[in-house]
Structure formats: structure tokens, C-alpha cells
Design a protein around this motif. Structure first.
Motif, PDB file in Angstrom:
ATOM      1  N   LEU A  79       0.811  -1.227   0.000  1.00 53.85           N
ATOM      2  CA  LEU A  79       0.000   0.000   0.000  1.00 53.85           C
ATOM      3  C   LEU A  79       0.842   1.273   0.000  1.00 53.85           C
ATOM      4  N   LYS A  80       2.162   1.092   0.121  1.00 57.41           N
ATOM      5  CA  LYS A  80       3.090   2.233   0.144  1.00 57.41           C
ATOM      6  C   LYS A  80       2.672   3.266   1.193  1.00 57.41           C
ATOM      7  N   LEU A  81       2.536   2.779   2.420  1.00 59.07           N
ATOM      8  CA  LEU A  81       2.058   3.640   3.501  1.00 59.07           C
ATOM      9  C   LEU A  81       3.018   4.776   3.831  1.00 59.07           C
ATOM     10  N   ASP A  82       4.275   4.620   3.434  1.00 63.23           N
ATOM     11  CA  ASP A  82       5.249   5.659   3.744  1.00 63.23           C
ATOM     12  C   ASP A  82       4.949   6.973   3.032  1.00 63.23           C
ATOM     13  N   GLN A  83       4.151   6.907   1.942  1.00 59.42           N
ATOM     14  CA  GLN A  83       3.837   8.143   1.221  1.00 59.42           C
ATOM     15  C   GLN A  83       2.821   9.012   1.956  1.00 59.42           C
ATOM     16  N   TYR A  84       2.203   8.431   3.007  1.00 59.45           N
ATOM     17  CA  TYR A  84       1.182   9.181   3.749  1.00 59.45           C
ATOM     18  C   TYR A  84       1.732   9.870   4.998  1.00 59.45           C
ATOM     19  N   ILE A  85       3.013   9.751   5.228  1.00 55.12           N
ATOM     20  CA  ILE A  85       3.599  10.418   6.396  1.00 55.12           C
ATOM     21  C   ILE A  85       4.493  11.555   5.922  1.00 55.12           C
ATOM     22  N   PRO A  86       4.700  12.572   6.759  1.00 55.51           N
ATOM     23  CA  PRO A  86       5.565  13.698   6.373  1.00 55.51           C
ATOM     24  C   PRO A  86       6.980  13.227   6.043  1.00 55.51           C
ATOM     25  N   THR A  87       7.613  13.904   5.139  1.00 54.77           N
ATOM     26  CA  THR A  87       8.978  13.547   4.730  1.00 54.77           C
ATOM     27  C   THR A  87       9.933  13.539   5.919  1.00 54.77           C
ATOM     28  N   GLN A  88       9.671  14.433   6.884  1.00 55.00           N
ATOM     29  CA  GLN A  88      10.543  14.524   8.054  1.00 55.00           C
ATOM     30  C   GLN A  88      10.534  13.239   8.898  1.00 55.00           C
ATOM     31  N   LEU A  89       9.507  12.393   8.686  1.00 53.92           N
ATOM     32  CA  LEU A  89       9.404  11.151   9.468  1.00 53.92           C
ATOM     33  C   LEU A  89       9.758   9.906   8.648  1.00 53.92           C
ATOM     34  N   ASP A  90      10.369  10.116   7.501  1.00 55.31           N
ATOM     35  CA  ASP A  90      10.750   8.987   6.651  1.00 55.31           C
ATOM     36  C   ASP A  90      11.704   8.029   7.371  1.00 55.31           C
ATOM     37  N   LEU A  95      19.611   4.198  14.290  1.00 54.20           N
ATOM     38  CA  LEU A  95      18.566   5.228  14.368  1.00 54.20           C
ATOM     39  C   LEU A  95      19.155   6.608  14.093  1.00 54.20           C
ATOM     40  N   ALA A  96      20.302   6.886  14.694  1.00 51.81           N
ATOM     41  CA  ALA A  96      20.943   8.191  14.505  1.00 51.81           C
ATOM     42  C   ALA A  96      21.302   8.414  13.034  1.00 51.81           C
ATOM     43  N   ILE A  97      21.820   7.383  12.383  1.00 51.80           N
ATOM     44  CA  ILE A  97      22.188   7.507  10.972  1.00 51.80           C
ATOM     45  C   ILE A  97      20.955   7.760  10.108  1.00 51.80           C
ATOM     46  N   ASN A  98      19.866   7.038  10.395  1.00 52.76           N
ATOM     47  CA  ASN A  98      18.640   7.205   9.621  1.00 52.76           C
ATOM     48  C   ASN A  98      18.044   8.604   9.813  1.00 52.76           C
ATOM     49  N   ILE A  99      18.092   9.109  11.052  1.00 55.00           N
ATOM     50  CA  ILE A  99      17.600  10.477  11.306  1.00 55.00           C
ATOM     51  C   ILE A  99      18.462  11.496  10.564  1.00 55.00           C
ATOM     52  N   PHE A 100      19.777  11.290  10.612  1.00 57.57           N
ATOM     53  CA  PHE A 100      20.696  12.206   9.927  1.00 57.57           C
ATOM     54  C   PHE A 100      20.455  12.222   8.422  1.00 57.57           C
ATOM     55  N   LEU A 101      20.304  11.037   7.819  1.00 57.16           N
ATOM     56  CA  LEU A 101      20.099  10.963   6.372  1.00 57.16           C
ATOM     57  C   LEU A 101      18.758  11.584   5.968  1.00 57.16           C
ATOM     58  N   THR A 102      17.724  11.351   6.780  1.00 53.77           N
ATOM     59  CA  THR A 102      16.417  11.960   6.492  1.00 53.77           C
ATOM     60  C   THR A 102      16.502  13.478   6.571  1.00 53.77           C
ATOM     61  N   ALA A 103      17.167  13.975   7.607  1.00 50.61           N
ATOM     62  CA  ALA A 103      17.329  15.433   7.767  1.00 50.61           C
ATOM     63  C   ALA A 103      18.127  16.011   6.615  1.00 50.61           C
ATOM     64  N   LEU A 104      19.138  15.279   6.151  1.00 45.13           N
ATOM     65  CA  LEU A 104      19.971  15.742   5.034  1.00 45.13           C
ATOM     66  C   LEU A 104      19.152  15.813   3.747  1.00 45.13           C
ATOM     67  N   LEU A 105      18.327  14.787   3.514  1.00 45.49           N
ATOM     68  CA  LEU A 105      17.491  14.775   2.310  1.00 45.49           C
ATOM     69  C   LEU A 105      16.461  15.897   2.340  1.00 45.49           C
ATOM     70  N   VAL A 106      15.883  16.141   3.513  1.00 46.66           N
ATOM     71  CA  VAL A 106      14.915  17.241   3.640  1.00 46.66           C
ATOM     72  C   VAL A 106      15.590  18.577   3.387  1.00 46.66           C
ATOM     73  N   TYR A 107      16.802  18.731   3.882  1.00 54.53           N
ATOM     74  CA  TYR A 107      17.557  19.977   3.710  1.00 54.53           C
ATOM     75  C   TYR A 107      17.907  20.214   2.251  1.00 54.53           C
ATOM     76  N   LEU A 108      18.295  19.117   1.548  1.00 50.29           N
ATOM     77  CA  LEU A 108      18.718  19.238   0.153  1.00 50.29           C
ATOM     78  C   LEU A 108      17.542  19.352  -0.803  1.00 50.29           C
ATOM     79  N   ASP A 109      16.353  18.939  -0.343  1.00 50.37           N
ATOM     80  CA  ASP A 109      15.172  18.953  -1.207  1.00 50.37           C
ATOM     81  C   ASP A 109      14.732  20.388  -1.546  1.00 50.37           C
TER      82      ASP A 109
END
Length: 342
Positions: free
Chosen positions: A115-126, A328-342
Motif C-alpha cells: 500500500l506504500k504507507l510511507d507516502q502518507y507520512i511527512p517527509t521529516q518522518l521517513d 537510528l541516529a544515521i537514519n535520522i541524519f540521512l532523512t534530515a539531510l534529504l529534507v535539507y537538500l530537497d
């Protein structure tokens, strides 16, 4: 070169296994050896197509593909049917629902992916989804390693020269009756006792290890010893260890019972699904002994194996928490980096 790599990993596994049969790393080394064997078969298939090795490789490769494609679905179905069986035999309890929880978890993950549920949450919570994937991969890796190592540890044919046979307790029915599961351990231990006596004319002391639970009328060890007497074990060969509350204490207090003896060759007995963790505790208690496993009803093994895996992971919980925290820290960092670069 490909075959040399295979020989290296096979040798690595053999050396590690001989050094200490109780290491979970043995499962990892065996897995590497099997993967390298598949690599060698693939190489020979490409170099010499149409040979017998080609058919072996195609069969094994096809089997792996089928397991990868349908293994998860098969596990979901099996978890439901097996849980119904264990509920019928053992009752509806939380400890009997672990395999069901695994099946439901796999089902949910597949539904979320479809169902690709990840598309229904904010990008910041990826990071929640990526970290969940990391956890699944991490736990799956250790589950496979633990399973392979557990199977390896059951391949053991002890010498008939033991001074002690340690039989581990597992709880009583109605506070005083020895249940079938525990009976199987006692019968397995006494079977080894009798074979050693017949072939080498050597009597071993049998240590029955198990304390008294809050809902029990007497210590498990006493009930076990009485049951063993009905099977013909002599009183003078019985040692009762009635203080232990868990597997580590089984080993620790049994070691104390053997401390005054100069001859300490021993073997311990438990059910097959419990062997590896009991072996790890035996090492921690400085008992130089491996275990023999009593047979367990098949319907009981999957759920019991999940319990053993959870207990095994808990043994090294600090290590796992550190790794998962870093993940967890790495995943948070990468998500924050992607949001920043977007």
C-alpha cells in the motif's frame, strides 16, 4: 581463485567450530562457507555447462529463489496454523503467541509495502520506515545465525566417560508433577547414564537442577529425582541442586556441586531448542561441558525457538542497543539531510 576462497571459508568454519561449539559466530562462518560453495558451483556451471554440477547448481539456486519469493508468505500461514495447534495443546497464553506475533508482523510489513504507507507520512518522518527496515534486517540476520548455530550445536556425540550428568529443570504441573517436557529430559539423561554404564562400566552422578517456583509445592529438582527413581536410578547416584531459578543458576549451582570432585567430566541435558543458550551459560559458569538434547514435540519447537532467540538477544542487549541506536541516529541524519537538500 574462487575455489580457494571456498576452501578458506570452509577451513575458517571448521577451526571456529572445533575451538568452541557454542559460538553463534559458527553459524555465520557456516553461512559464509555455504555461500562460497554456491559461488564455486556457479563458477563451474559457467566454465563447464551441461555437467552434473550444473544440475546441482540450478536445483539449489531455484530452491533459494522459491524460498526468497514465498518464504515470508509461507511463514505467515505456518505461524497461524502452528499457533492454533499450540493453543490446543498448551493453552492460550502470551508465551505461546510469539510465533503468531512474528507472523502478524511480517503480514503488516508486506501490507505496508504493497500500500506504500510511507507516502502518507511527512517527509521529516521517513526515518521511521527506513529504521524499521534496518531493525528487520538486523534481527533477521541474527535470527538466521542463531538458528544455524543451534542446529550445529545439536550435532554432538559425547564420550562415554562422564562423571556428572546435569539435567536442567523446567517447571512442574500442579506444583508437584513432572510434565512430559521435563520427563523427556530425565529419560534422555538416564538413557546416556545406562549406555555409559553398560559399555564402560562407569557410573555417573546425576545432578537434578531446579529450584522451587512461587506456584510450586516442592523444588523441581526433588520432583525430578523422585521421577528418576521410578525409572531405576539408584539413590546414591543422585545429587539434588534445588536453589536455581534460571538456566545460568542451573549451571552455576551445579558447578558448585561438582567443585569438591577432582573428576569433573560432565554433560548437561535439556530440550533440543534450549541447547545452545544452555551451553553459553555453562561456559559462563566455567563448566567444561556440552549438551545433549531431548526430543520436543514439533508443534512446540517454533514458539520455543522464538523465546530462546529473544533470551539470546537479551544476553547481549547492551551491544544490540548500541548498534540500533547508531542505526537510528544515521537514519535520522540521512532523512534530515534529504529534507535539507530537497
Amino acid at each position: 581463485m574462487v575455489h580457494l576462497i571456498t576452501v578458506f571459508f570452509i577451513a575458517l568454519f571448521i577451526i571456529a567450530y572445533i575451538q568452541d561449539r557454542r559460538k553463534v559466530l559458527n553459524g555465520f562462518f557456516l553461512t559464509l562457507a555455504l555461500i562460497s560453495v554456491m559461488g564455486s558451483l556457479a563458477y563451474e556451471t559457467v566454465q563447464n555447462p551441461g555437467t552434473f554440477i550444473t544440475y546441482i547448481f540450478v536445483f539449489l539456486f531455484g530452491l533459494i529463489i522459491i524460498l526468497l519469493a514465498f518464504g515470508g508468505f509461507g511463514l505467515i500461514i505456518f505461524s497461524f496454523f502452528n499457533t492454533v495447534k499450540i493453543y490446543q495443546k498448551e493453552g492460550i497464553r502470551l508465551k505461546n503467541s510469539l510465533l503468531l506475533a512474528v507472523g502478524i508482523g511480517i503480514l503488516f510489513l508486506n501490507i505496508a509495502r504493497i500500500l506504500k504507507l510511507d507516502q502518507y507520512i511527512p517527509t521529516q518522518l521517513d526515518f521511521l520506515f527506513s529504521f524499521a527496515g534496518f531493525c528487520v534486517a538486523y534481527l533477521s540476520f541474527f535470527l538466521v545465525m542463531f538458528g544455524v548455530s543451534s542446529l550445529l550445536y545439536q550435532i554432538y556425540y559425547p564420550k562415554l566417560d562422564k562423571d556428572y550428568i546435569i539435567i536442567l529443570g523446567s517447571g512442574l504441573i500442579d506444583g508437584h508433577k513432572v510434565p512430559p517436557l521435563l520427563q523427556s529430559r530425565i529419560k534422555k539423561g538416564l538413557s546416556f547414564y545406562k549406555v555409559q554404564l553398560e559399555k564402560n562400566n562407569k557410573k555417573a552422578y546425576v545432578i537434578f537442577s531446579g529450584g522451587q517456583g512461587e506456584d510450586e509445592l516442592l523444588p523441581e529438582a526433588e520432583a525430578m529425582a523422585e521421577f528418576a527413581k521410578t525409572l531405576g536410578l539408584e539413590e546414591e547416584q543422585i545429587i539434588v541442586e534445588d536453589q536455581s531459578k534460571n538456566t545460568y543458576e542451573n549451571m552455576k549451582f551445579s558447578a558448585e556441586k561438582m567443585a569438591s570432585s577432582s573428576n569433573k567430566k560432565a554433560v548437561f541435558v535439556t530440550n533440543n531448542y534450549h541447547l545452545l543458550r544452555a551451553g553459553i551459560y555453562a561456559k559462563r559458569a566455567n563448566i567444561d561441558a556440552d549438551g545433549i538434547g531431548a526430543r520436543t514435540a514439533f508443534y512446540y519447537i517454533p514458539n520455543a525457538f522464538i523465546r530462546e532467540f529473544i533470551a539470546f538477544m537479551n544476553l547481549y542487549r547492551k551491544y544490540h542497543l548500541i548498534v540500533l541506536s547508531i542505526g537510528l541516529a544515521i537514519n535520522i541524519f540521512l532523512t534530515a539531510l534529504l529534507v535539507y537538500l530537497d
